[in-house]
Scaffold this active site. Structure first.
Site, PDB file in Angstrom:
ATOM      1  N   LYS A  32      -8.470 109.407 -54.085  1.00 46.37           N
ATOM      2  CA  LYS A  32      -7.687 109.759 -52.886  1.00 46.37           C
ATOM      3  C   LYS A  32      -7.018 111.123 -53.060  1.00 46.37           C
ATOM      4  CE  LYS A  32      -3.734 107.302 -54.800  1.00 46.37           C
ATOM      5  NZ  LYS A  32      -3.062 105.994 -54.874  1.00 46.37           N
ATOM      6  N   TYR A 262      15.093 136.465 -54.566  1.00 45.98           N
ATOM      7  CA  TYR A 262      15.975 136.007 -53.482  1.00 45.98           C
ATOM      8  C   TYR A 262      17.249 135.405 -54.060  1.00 45.98           C
ATOM      9  CZ  TYR A 262      12.236 136.397 -49.989  1.00 45.98           C
ATOM     10  OH  TYR A 262      11.266 136.860 -49.144  1.00 45.98           O
TER      11      TYR A 262
HETATM   12  C1  LIG Z   1      -3.220 105.465 -56.147  1.00 44.21           C
HETATM   13  C2  LIG Z   1      -3.581 104.065 -56.353  1.00 44.21           C
HETATM   14  C3  LIG Z   1      -4.076 103.628 -57.586  1.00 44.21           C
HETATM   15  C4  LIG Z   1      -4.150 104.513 -58.800  1.00 44.21           C
HETATM   16  O1  LIG Z   1      -2.878 104.631 -59.365  1.00 44.21           O
HETATM   17  P1  LIG Z   1      -2.686 105.456 -60.720  1.00 44.21           P
HETATM   18  O2  LIG Z   1      -1.277 105.215 -61.081  1.00 44.21           O
HETATM   19  O3  LIG Z   1      -2.928 106.889 -60.358  1.00 44.21           O
HETATM   20  O4  LIG Z   1      -3.675 104.947 -61.673  1.00 44.21           O
HETATM   21  C5  LIG Z   1      -4.499 102.327 -57.696  1.00 44.21           C
HETATM   22  N1  LIG Z   1      -4.420 101.492 -56.656  1.00 44.21           N
HETATM   23  C6  LIG Z   1      -3.933 101.859 -55.462  1.00 44.21           C
HETATM   24  C7  LIG Z   1      -3.875 100.882 -54.372  1.00 44.21           C
HETATM   25  C8  LIG Z   1      -3.476 103.158 -55.274  1.00 44.21           C
HETATM   26  O5  LIG Z   1      -2.999 103.518 -54.082  1.00 44.21           O
END
Ligand SMILES: *Cc1c(COP(=O)(O)O)cnc(C)c1O
Length: 365
Positions: A32, A262
């Protein structure tokens, strides 16, 4: 190219092999948010080559992009609001997650129109109070049973709130809750093919939660789920896949007492050479790291001075630096400050650092 993200796909393969050695169950690679900022399709392709047998995204459009790239492994998108493009999801054989009767019903409606049986995963809320069925559970079970002929029951899953605190009793509570709900589902004759619960933190610390598949995210990218509570990625023999480099646009000598940037938030304590680096907060460098973290030039640390600007930042190269305009510095990763150091300086987590590097910074593989 004034700045780029260098992604080491071999590191991703290495990390998957490291994780494979720690579990007996199949790995779903979580890609993702553009593969945690590393690039969706290259990461997905590499993950599958390295042994991940499933892919997972949050958004449906990410899953659709994976299918459109010709990747055919089992694939789930678990965060779909009502009226998402379920027609395309079904056509492309993308698994969907349901955590309400209304979404369940909407997908079955679409399935009828498309004449494709949907592949579904039931998400339950085992304690996090984010996604998953909670108060509707009984109605959900009734609905699932009543419409049993209309879908394939692929998965049953939930998500940990505190897996990165392996000692927390809350993990035990969530696991108990999860097992209980699974038993209730199976008691009415509904048996999912796959049961999945663990994210990276649980993969690394809690084998009893691996169930029949694990969902591997941050550790695949070579980073620890929580450096404070679990130790660094290195301690798990993981290799960070991301390095960021940027060009110096200008080098100049400045004097002790000069206020920088800044607001003049930092005043030089000694005469030194400043490097103006062509990367700023619009590229995803957190502005809150101003005066902390930094870059490296040929292995030498060059700390940030003053505030990070939109497109650039100023670093202290040191009075004797040989750096010149056009040279590259390592902004993070590689021989520079680590992603974890940037995260600490910005009072955030490594997940946020890598996922927020802007799209305008090209990814190089
Ligand atoms: C993002 C996510 C993961 C992975 O989590 P990590 O901590 O990056 O391993 C697993 N399951 C779901 C449902 C997620 O949204």
């Amino acid at each position: 190219m004034r700045a780029f993200v260098q992604v080491d796909l071999q590191a991703i393969a290495h990390n998957i092999r490291q994780i494979s050695a720690r579990t007996t169950v199949p790995i779903l690679a979580v890609v993702k948010a553009d593969g945690y900022g590393h690039g969706l399709i290259p990461v997905a392709t590499q993950a599958v080559d390295a042994g991940a047998t499933w892919l997972g995204t949050a958004l449906l459009e990410e899953a659709i992009a994976i299918r459109n790239a010709g990747i055919e492994v089992p694939l789930i998108a678990w965060l779909t609001p009502p009226h998402d493009d379920f027609e395309t999801a079904l056509k492309l054989n993308i698994d969907l997650s349901v955590s309400s009767v209304s979404l369940f019903a909407e997908i079955l409606d679409q399935a009828k129109r498309s004449q494709i049986r949907p592949r579904l995963h039931f998400e339950i809320d085992s304690g996090m109070r984010r996604g998953g069925v909670l108060d509707e559970w009984t109605a959900f079970l009734d609905f699932a049973q009543e419409h049993r002929a209309e879908y394939e029951l692929i998965g049953f899953w939930s998500h940990f709130a505190r897996a990165d605190e392996p000692e927390s009793q809350f993990n035990i509570l969530q696991q108990r809750n999860f097992d209980q709900k699974l038993a209730e589902l199976e008691a009415i004759g509904l048996t999912p093919e796959i049961v999945h619960l663990s994210n990276s933190a649980a993969i690394l610390s809690n084998a009893s939660a691996h169930k029949s598949m694990v969902r591997l995210g941050i550790a695949m990218y070579g980073l620890s789920p929580d450096v404070q509570t679990m130790g660094s990625g290195l301690s798990f023999n993981l290799q960070p896949a991301m390095t960021i480099k940027a060009q110096i646009h200008l080098v100049k000598a400045a004097k002790a007492g000069d206020p920088i940037g800044y607001g003049g938030t930092e005043v030089l304590k000694y005469d030194t050479k400043l490097g103006i680096v062509v990367m700023g907060y619009s590229d995803g460098l957190p502005r809150s790291t101003s005066n902390a973290a930094g870059v490296s030039y040929e292995g030498e640390k060059a700390p940030l001075v003053g505030r990070i600007s939109m497109d650039q930042c100023v670093v202290d190269l040191g009075p004797h630096s040989s750096a010149k305009a056009g040279d590259f510095v390592t902004v993070m990763g590689g021989d520079g400050y680590t992603i974890d150091e940037w995260a600490l300086a910005a009072n955030t987590i490594n997940y946020e650092i890598v996922t927020r590097i802007a799209a305008r910074v090209p990814r190089i593989y």
